[in-house]
Enzyme design. Structure first.
Site, PDB file in Angstrom:
ATOM      1  N   CYS A  51       0.825  -1.251   0.045  1.00  0.00           N
ATOM      2  CA  CYS A  51      -0.133   0.009   0.038  1.00  0.00           C
ATOM      3  C   CYS A  51       0.859   1.404  -0.039  1.00  0.00           C
ATOM      4  O   CYS A  51       1.608   1.529   0.987  1.00  0.00           O
ATOM      5  CB  CYS A  51      -0.832  -0.183   1.221  1.00  0.00           C
ATOM      6  SG  CYS A  51      -1.461   1.472   2.007  1.00  0.00           S
ATOM      7  N   CYS A  54       0.223   3.778   2.752  1.00  0.00           N
ATOM      8  CA  CYS A  54       0.924   3.596   3.790  1.00  0.00           C
ATOM      9  C   CYS A  54       2.194   3.632   4.019  1.00  0.00           C
ATOM     10  O   CYS A  54       2.928   4.330   5.129  1.00  0.00           O
ATOM     11  CB  CYS A  54       0.807   1.975   4.209  1.00  0.00           C
ATOM     12  SG  CYS A  54      -0.850   1.478   4.244  1.00  0.00           S
TER      13      CYS A  54
END
Ligand SMILES: *[C@@H]1O[C@H](CO)[C@@H](O)[C@H](O)[C@H]1NC(C)=O
Ligand SMILES: *[C@@H]1O[C@H](CO)[C@@H](O)[C@H](O)[C@H]1NC(C)=O
Length: 429
Positions: A51, A54
């Protein structure tokens, strides 16, 4: 030569400092719930290795960890790979990445604000601190007033109302601060006829909660936790849905407001202030810079500057029927929304939701197509191809309707499964 040595020294120093910063953030796994202290307070980021959002959050997360530590905060900072520690992610009901949550005793609090250091730090301080903060002096009271646009205060001794207030705080501390005070530390401007009382200080004045008139305390707090008029961003607008009020917005440019925009903003502010008695039960007022969020809601390009009323409970919206030049026009617009003479558009029906999905996809893909047409074709074509293959396989696997007595179309796949199992059993016989 020297340069290179300095560079390598610097990079070593950098690594050391990064490593020491990392120590402020603990990596948590599935054993966390058993091993943590019962009274510990944790701020946790759930991430997935793939991700990108993230990854962007990583440096912020390390800063937050080190800053909370150096402030002596009771809040521990952790992170957990939700794809590896699936048990923990399930316990916290993680659905998207990055998910930011706090655990305090046994209560979990979900952070849904902007993923900025300030936003997350404020959340950590608010949720990590006492549920109800006691203001013991006039100075403390006034200091709190300068820091909070909206302030809920319980005034009085212990009572059932205080119990209700504390239980409301337990749930709503994710959104706002809760204070308590005795009558003698209140600023002179606040006069309360009877105690105990719950008041909200906002918009330069205060309002007292009245159970008979305002209903349930928690719902009242949820309704009143925003200023009457303020600058609204997309996160706030989304959160305002829970208040159940409509939001009247002046949409203006992101920066360098033109005269027209300034006039629109001023008009909304004026109406909000001068007609609050009439409208504050049903409306919040504000202005929004940039129209991306509203474009998504109305599935088109709204004109900037313009006026719009949004109903966030059902994603509906209202547009003024004609030009809004004067305060009078704006009041007519508000009244039209309230008495139903102006039609609500949009909404969250199935058709609207599909439309919004298509619109969002289009908005996301259009720049990709114009910059890299091949990539765009791949992004669209690949899922379509998979879907087509999937459909083909499903159709092939579907039994002929005449084959079974089951009239229920929904159960069509079940008999075929049953049959496959039977034939498998036969093979093992
Ligand atoms: C506290 O809440 C209960 C139930 O939610 C309600 O019946 C009661 O009247 C409330 N008490 C006060 C003093 O607000
Ligand atoms: C806003 O939406 C809610 C939920 O659908 C609905 O009950 C309410 O009547 C709407 N308000 C207006 C003014 O349309």
């Amino acid at each position: 030569m020297l340069d290179r040595r300095i560079t390598s020294l610097l990079s070593v120093l950098l690594c050391v400092s990064l490593a020491s910063v990392s120590a402020f953030v603990e990596e948590l796994d599935d054993s966390f719930m058993e091993t943590r202290g019962a009274d510990d307070i944790w701020l946790i980021k759930f991430y997935a290795p793939w991700c990108t959002f993230c990854k962007q959050l990583d440096p912020v997360w390390h800063q937050i960890g080190s800053e909370l530590k150096s402030l002596g905060s009771p809040v521990n900072v952790g992170k957990s790979d939700a794809t590896a520690s699936t048990g923990l992610a399930k316990e916290f009901r993680v659905r998207g990445y990055p998910a930011i949550l706090m655990l305090k005793k046994d209560v979990k609090y979900n952070y849904s604000g902007p993923r900025t250091k300030d936003g997350i730090m404020d959340f950590a301080h608010r949720v990590g601190g006492p549920l109800v903060r006691s203001l013991r002096s006039l100075e403390l009271f006034q200091h709190a007033m300068t820091r909070h646009d909206v302030m809920f205060v319980y005034v009085g001794a212990t009572s059932q109302l205080k119990g209700n207030y504390t239980s409301a705080a337990e749930e709503l501390i994710v959104h706002t601060y809760f204070f308590s005070a005795t009558r003698d530390v209140l600023p002179k401007a606040i006069s309360l006829p009877s105690l105990p009382a719950v008041v909200v200080l906002k918009d330069g004045t205060y309002f007292t909660y009245d159970e008979e008139h305002d209903g349930d305390l928690k719902m009242w707090i949820n309704r009143e936790r925003f200023p009457n008029y303020f600058k609204i961003d997309s996160y706030t607008l989304y959160a305002m849905g829970e208040s159940g009020k409509l939001v009247m917005l002046a949409l203006v440019e992101e920066k360098n407001l033109c005269d027209e925009s300034l006039r629109y903003k001023g008009l909304v502010e004026k109406v909000a202030a001068e007609h609050r008695e009439t409208y504050s039960r049903n409306f919040y007022f504000g202005f929004m810079e940039g129209s991306d969020y509203i474009n998504g809601l109305v599935m088109g390009e709204v004109i900037v500057p313009s006026f719009i009323v949004v109903n966030l409970s059902n994603d509906g919206y209202f547009l003024p029927p004609g030009a809004v030049e004067t305060e009078h026009h704006l009041l007519d617009f508000l009244n039209g929304v309230l008495d139903g003479s102006i039609q609500c558009q949009g909404g969250n029906g199935v058709v609207q939701r599909i439309g919004r999905f298509v619109y969002d996809t289009k908005v996301t893909l259009t720049p990709v197509f114009s910059q890299a047409p091949l990539l765009g074709c791949f992004l669209v074509g690949f899922p379509l191809a998979i879907a087509a293959v999937f459909c083909y396989l499903c159709c092939k696997a579907r039994p002929k309707i005449g084959d079974d007595d089951d009239e229920d179309g929904v159960a069509l796949l079940a008999p075929s499964l049953q049959r496959r199992k039977e034939s498998a059993n036969k093979k093992t016989d």
